[in-house]
Design an enzyme around this catalytic site. Structure first.
Site, PDB file in Angstrom:
ATOM      1  N   ARG A  19       0.803  -1.396  -0.119  1.00 13.05           N
ATOM      2  CA  ARG A  19      -0.041  -0.066  -0.069  1.00 13.05           C
ATOM      3  C   ARG A  19       0.756   1.099   0.066  1.00 13.05           C
ATOM      4  O   ARG A  19       0.548   2.400   0.495  1.00 13.05           O
ATOM      5  CB  ARG A  19      -0.965  -0.068   1.368  1.00 13.05           C
ATOM      6  CG  ARG A  19      -1.943  -1.099   1.131  1.00 13.05           C
ATOM      7  CD  ARG A  19      -3.245  -0.698   0.465  1.00 13.05           C
ATOM      8  NE  ARG A  19      -4.156  -1.391   0.675  1.00 13.05           N
ATOM      9  CZ  ARG A  19      -5.485  -1.125   1.353  1.00 13.05           C
ATOM     10  NH1 ARG A  19      -5.456   0.231   1.568  1.00 13.05           N
ATOM     11  NH2 ARG A  19      -6.385  -1.939   1.610  1.00 13.05           N
ATOM     12  N   ARG A  23      -2.749   7.311   1.330  1.00  8.25           N
ATOM     13  CA  ARG A  23      -3.184   8.419   1.761  1.00  8.25           C
ATOM     14  C   ARG A  23      -2.355   8.942   3.038  1.00  8.25           C
ATOM     15  O   ARG A  23      -2.380  10.118   3.182  1.00  8.25           O
ATOM     16  CB  ARG A  23      -4.553   8.133   2.679  1.00  8.25           C
ATOM     17  CG  ARG A  23      -5.633   8.076   1.647  1.00  8.25           C
ATOM     18  CD  ARG A  23      -7.180   7.711   2.470  1.00  8.25           C
ATOM     19  NE  ARG A  23      -7.033   6.392   3.042  1.00  8.25           N
ATOM     20  CZ  ARG A  23      -8.392   5.777   3.271  1.00  8.25           C
ATOM     21  NH1 ARG A  23      -9.307   6.304   3.223  1.00  8.25           N
ATOM     22  NH2 ARG A  23      -8.094   4.665   3.825  1.00  8.25           N
ATOM     23  N   ARG A  32      -6.189  12.212  -5.235  1.00  6.77           N
ATOM     24  CA  ARG A  32      -7.388  11.391  -4.890  1.00  6.77           C
ATOM     25  C   ARG A  32      -8.454  12.433  -4.911  1.00  6.77           C
ATOM     26  O   ARG A  32      -9.776  12.010  -4.933  1.00  6.77           O
ATOM     27  CB  ARG A  32      -7.219  10.913  -3.564  1.00  6.77           C
ATOM     28  CG  ARG A  32      -8.365  10.210  -2.959  1.00  6.77           C
ATOM     29  CD  ARG A  32      -8.625   8.844  -3.451  1.00  6.77           C
ATOM     30  NE  ARG A  32      -9.565   8.100  -2.815  1.00  6.77           N
ATOM     31  CZ  ARG A  32     -10.963   8.306  -3.114  1.00  6.77           C
ATOM     32  NH1 ARG A  32     -11.555   9.295  -3.927  1.00  6.77           N
ATOM     33  NH2 ARG A  32     -11.918   7.482  -2.377  1.00  6.77           N
ATOM     34  N   ASP A  69      -7.412  -1.793  -6.896  1.00  7.50           N
ATOM     35  CA  ASP A  69      -8.031  -2.419  -5.807  1.00  7.50           C
ATOM     36  C   ASP A  69      -8.409  -3.916  -6.248  1.00  7.50           C
ATOM     37  O   ASP A  69      -8.635  -4.437  -7.302  1.00  7.50           O
ATOM     38  CB  ASP A  69      -8.882  -1.665  -5.144  1.00  7.50           C
ATOM     39  CG  ASP A  69      -9.270  -2.024  -3.814  1.00  7.50           C
ATOM     40  OD1 ASP A  69      -8.526  -1.419  -2.909  1.00  7.50           O
ATOM     41  OD2 ASP A  69     -10.102  -2.839  -3.779  1.00  7.50           O
ATOM     42  N   TYR A 143     -15.691 -10.231   0.627  1.00  4.37           N
ATOM     43  CA  TYR A 143     -16.317  -9.082   0.054  1.00  4.37           C
ATOM     44  C   TYR A 143     -17.658  -9.308  -0.724  1.00  4.37           C
ATOM     45  O   TYR A 143     -18.533  -8.748  -0.398  1.00  4.37           O
ATOM     46  CB  TYR A 143     -15.286  -8.175  -0.386  1.00  4.37           C
ATOM     47  CG  TYR A 143     -14.301  -7.542   0.397  1.00  4.37           C
ATOM     48  CD1 TYR A 143     -14.581  -6.495   1.227  1.00  4.37           C
ATOM     49  CD2 TYR A 143     -13.088  -8.352   0.423  1.00  4.37           C
ATOM     50  CE1 TYR A 143     -13.597  -6.256   1.989  1.00  4.37           C
ATOM     51  CE2 TYR A 143     -11.958  -7.744   1.363  1.00  4.37           C
ATOM     52  CZ  TYR A 143     -12.145  -7.014   2.184  1.00  4.37           C
ATOM     53  OH  TYR A 143     -11.320  -6.300   3.176  1.00  4.37           O
TER      54      TYR A 143
HETATM   55  O1  CP3 Z   1      -0.242  -1.175  -2.390  1.00  3.93           O
HETATM   56  C1  CP3 Z   1      -0.363  -0.417  -3.349  1.00  3.93           C
HETATM   57  O2  CP3 Z   1      -0.025   0.889  -3.016  1.00  3.93           O
HETATM   58  C2  CP3 Z   1      -1.255  -0.636  -4.511  1.00  3.93           C
HETATM   59  C3  CP3 Z   1      -2.759  -0.348  -4.311  1.00  3.93           C
HETATM   60  C4  CP3 Z   1      -3.592  -1.136  -3.437  1.00  3.93           C
HETATM   61  C5  CP3 Z   1      -4.760  -0.613  -2.772  1.00  3.93           C
HETATM   62  N1  CP3 Z   1      -5.593  -1.758  -2.368  1.00  3.93           N
HETATM   63  C6  CP3 Z   1      -5.236   0.853  -2.890  1.00  3.93           C
HETATM   64  C7  CP3 Z   1      -6.187   1.339  -2.026  1.00  3.93           C
HETATM   65  C8  CP3 Z   1      -3.607  -2.648  -3.088  1.00  3.93           C
HETATM   66  C9  CP3 Z   1      -2.535  -3.636  -3.547  1.00  3.93           C
HETATM   67  C10 CP3 Z   1      -4.787  -2.642  -2.547  1.00  3.93           C
HETATM   68  C11 CP3 Z   1      -5.074  -4.069  -1.892  1.00  3.93           C
HETATM   69  C12 CP3 Z   1      -6.435  -4.373  -1.088  1.00  3.93           C
HETATM   70  N2  CP3 Z   1      -7.816  -3.766  -1.272  1.00  3.93           N
HETATM   71  C13 CP3 Z   1      -6.621  -5.335  -0.221  1.00  3.93           C
HETATM   72  C14 CP3 Z   1      -5.502  -6.593   0.085  1.00  3.93           C
HETATM   73  C15 CP3 Z   1      -4.424  -5.872   0.770  1.00  3.93           C
HETATM   74  C16 CP3 Z   1      -4.537  -5.516   2.282  1.00  3.93           C
HETATM   75  O3  CP3 Z   1      -4.079  -4.476   2.564  1.00  3.93           O
HETATM   76  O4  CP3 Z   1      -5.150  -6.671   2.959  1.00  3.93           O
HETATM   77  C17 CP3 Z   1      -7.988  -5.162   0.395  1.00  3.93           C
HETATM   78  C18 CP3 Z   1      -8.366  -6.091   1.556  1.00  3.93           C
HETATM   79  C19 CP3 Z   1      -8.768  -4.241  -0.223  1.00  3.93           C
HETATM   80  C20 CP3 Z   1      -9.876  -3.642  -0.235  1.00  3.93           C
HETATM   81  C21 CP3 Z   1      -9.924  -2.328   0.246  1.00  3.93           C
HETATM   82  N3  CP3 Z   1      -9.509  -1.414  -0.579  1.00  3.93           N
HETATM   83  C22 CP3 Z   1     -10.305  -1.681   1.417  1.00  3.93           C
HETATM   84  C23 CP3 Z   1     -10.883  -2.571   2.869  1.00  3.93           C
HETATM   85  C24 CP3 Z   1     -10.162  -0.397   1.534  1.00  3.93           C
HETATM   86  C25 CP3 Z   1     -10.446   0.499   2.643  1.00  3.93           C
HETATM   87  C26 CP3 Z   1     -11.663   1.338   2.588  1.00  3.93           C
HETATM   88  C27 CP3 Z   1     -11.301   2.854   3.176  1.00  3.93           C
HETATM   89  O5  CP3 Z   1     -12.025   3.542   2.855  1.00  3.93           O
HETATM   90  O6  CP3 Z   1     -10.128   2.865   3.952  1.00  3.93           O
HETATM   91  C28 CP3 Z   1      -9.804  -0.303   0.269  1.00  3.93           C
HETATM   92  C29 CP3 Z   1      -9.522   1.252  -0.363  1.00  3.93           C
HETATM   93  C30 CP3 Z   1      -8.117   1.491  -0.931  1.00  3.93           C
HETATM   94  N4  CP3 Z   1      -7.583   0.582  -1.821  1.00  3.93           N
HETATM   95  C31 CP3 Z   1      -7.285   2.796  -0.497  1.00  3.93           C
HETATM   96  C32 CP3 Z   1      -6.017   2.462  -1.433  1.00  3.93           C
HETATM   97  C33 CP3 Z   1      -4.916   3.430  -1.482  1.00  3.93           C
HETATM   98  C34 CP3 Z   1      -7.722   3.803   0.281  1.00  3.93           C
HETATM   99  C35 CP3 Z   1      -8.936   4.576  -0.316  1.00  3.93           C
HETATM  100  C36 CP3 Z   1      -8.732   6.002  -0.783  1.00  3.93           C
HETATM  101  O7  CP3 Z   1      -7.607   6.561  -0.925  1.00  3.93           O
HETATM  102  O8  CP3 Z   1      -9.600   6.677  -0.083  1.00  3.93           O
END
Ligand code: CP3
Length: 337
Positions: A19, A23, A32, A69, A143
């Site tokens: 990640r 943020r 974003r 994602d 999910y």
């Molecule tokens: O690693 C990286 O930088 C690449 C991008 C990446 C994202 N999500 C961007 C993201 C990767 C590899 C993921 C994987 C992901 N997404 C997983 C598996 C990895 C882990 O951390 O366990 C999971 C479970 C998800 C599902 C998901 N996406 C969740 C639970 C959330 C959080 C929701 C929230 O509102 O906080 C996301 C959102 C997300 N995916 C963000 C980012 C940067 C944050 C959202 C934002 O910027 O508003």
């Protein structure tokens, strides 16, 4: 040179952070804010490529991970995905038949992702790996069936317990879709792929083989048959002692280790040629200071004699100070075998 080649040959471990585009970076937040919908941001081509490169420009990590994602797959099969502020993902109704849509149709929806990978390969130095990724079938199904994030994944486990054979067909179909999706990312320019099984830790031991190992082996075999040189990293977070059968049963080149696993156990219980990746607790990076260096030294000492990629045990936390990431990178760059 790819991440895994570096891990096998370099004196200093290569590093990237799960990640790493996110943020905690002000330049990420600036891009974003132009996207009310997170999914639209994932399909934005130039901006998705731009935020992918931000952490490389700032910290010179050894790998860029595609900005996207794991939930683009449910989105692509038509289970409407939205991200609700301060809540997380919300998904439309789950119908197993959604997964029976023709593969070409699902992949067509994901064209923007493949175009982003192409843009990235053009823009990224050949010295850096480009990591493509997807969620593992089990984690994505938590999910799809739960229709939002949950702590215990009860809805998915009850569904599975009520009709195990049907559940197994669904999970294997999702593995087929995921493999096709990763193949397209590799064709577009990814040299390495990581499969995130973030919730492997909530799978009952008696189901670990069916829900985690078998679908992952299908993904690995499909990719290796088409692209023998691609590097595959599996990340079965929370697998505990099942990590050993995961590594042996799936054929991954490298495995991500979460912070709960004792590294001496991992070193003893995985084949020597498998590259390890991890496993600094993300909260240690938030705290920084002396404790951070001590923990990095600990990891480095325990990994001695093994090829490894420095990383966190899970994704970087939003409250992480950028200066601490800078300090971590400086410190890891000074480590010697
Ligand atoms: O690693 C990286 O930088 C690449 C991008 C990446 C994202 N999500 C961007 C993201 C990767 C590899 C993921 C994987 C992901 N997404 C997983 C598996 C990895 C882990 O951390 O366990 C999971 C479970 C998800 C599902 C998901 N996406 C969740 C639970 C959330 C959080 C929701 C929230 O509102 O906080 C996301 C959102 C997300 N995916 C963000 C980012 C940067 C944050 C959202 C934002 O910027 O508003």
């Amino acid at each position: 040179m790819t991440l895994i080649e570096k891990a096998r040959t370099y004196d200093t471990p290569p590093l990237w952070l799960m990640r790493q585009a996110g943020r905690y970076l002000p330049e990420y937040r600036a891009v974003r804010q132009n996207y009310p919908s997170f999914i639209d941001f994932c399909y934005s081509l130039n901006d998705a490529a731009r935020v992918t490169l931000q952490p490389i420009e700032r910290f010179d990590f050894d790998a860029a991970i595609l900005f996207s994602d794991i939930l683009v797959i449910p989105d692509a099969v038509g289970q409407n995905v939205t991200f609700v502020k301060n809540h997380g993902p919300k998904l439309g109704e789950f119908h197993p038949e959604l997964l029976d849509a023709p593969l070409e149709q699902t992949l067509d929806h994901l064209q923007p992702v493949f175009k982003t990978v192409q843009l990235l390969r053009e823009q990224l130095s050949p010295q850096k790996s480009l990591i493509g990724f997807c969620g593992a079938p089990w984690t994505v199904l938590t999910y799809m069936i739960g229709r939002e994030g949950s702590k215990d994944h009860a809805a998915t486990k009850v569904f599975a317990a009520q009709d195990p054979e049907r559940f197994q067909r669904i999970i294997m179909r999702l593995a087929t879709i995921s493999a096709a999706y990763l193949k397209k990312q590799i064709e577009a320019g990814a040299d390495t792929v990581q499969v995130f099984d973030s919730w492997a830790g909530s799978v009952p031991a008696s189901c670990f083989d069916d829900w985690v190992v078998t679908p992952m082996r299908l993904i690995v075999e499909t990719l290796k048959e088409a692209y023998p040189h691609v590097d595959i990293i599996g990340f079965p977070k929370g697998a505990g002692p099942n990590l050993s059968s995961y590594v042996r049963g799936t054929g991954v080149d490298a495995v991500g280790i979460d912070a709960a696993l004792p590294l001496n156990w991992v070193v003893e219980n995985t084949p020597k040629e498998v590259v390890l990746q991890g496993n600094l607790d993300p909260t240690i990076l938030v705290a920084g200071g002396k404790r951070l260096k001590e923990e990095v030294d600990n990891i480095h000492t325990q990994m001695r004699g093994r090829p490894y990629i420095f990383n966190l045990g899970h994704g970087i936390l939003q409250q992480t100070p950028v200066d601490n990431v800078e300090a971590l990178v400086d410190y890891v760059r000074g480590l010697k075998r």
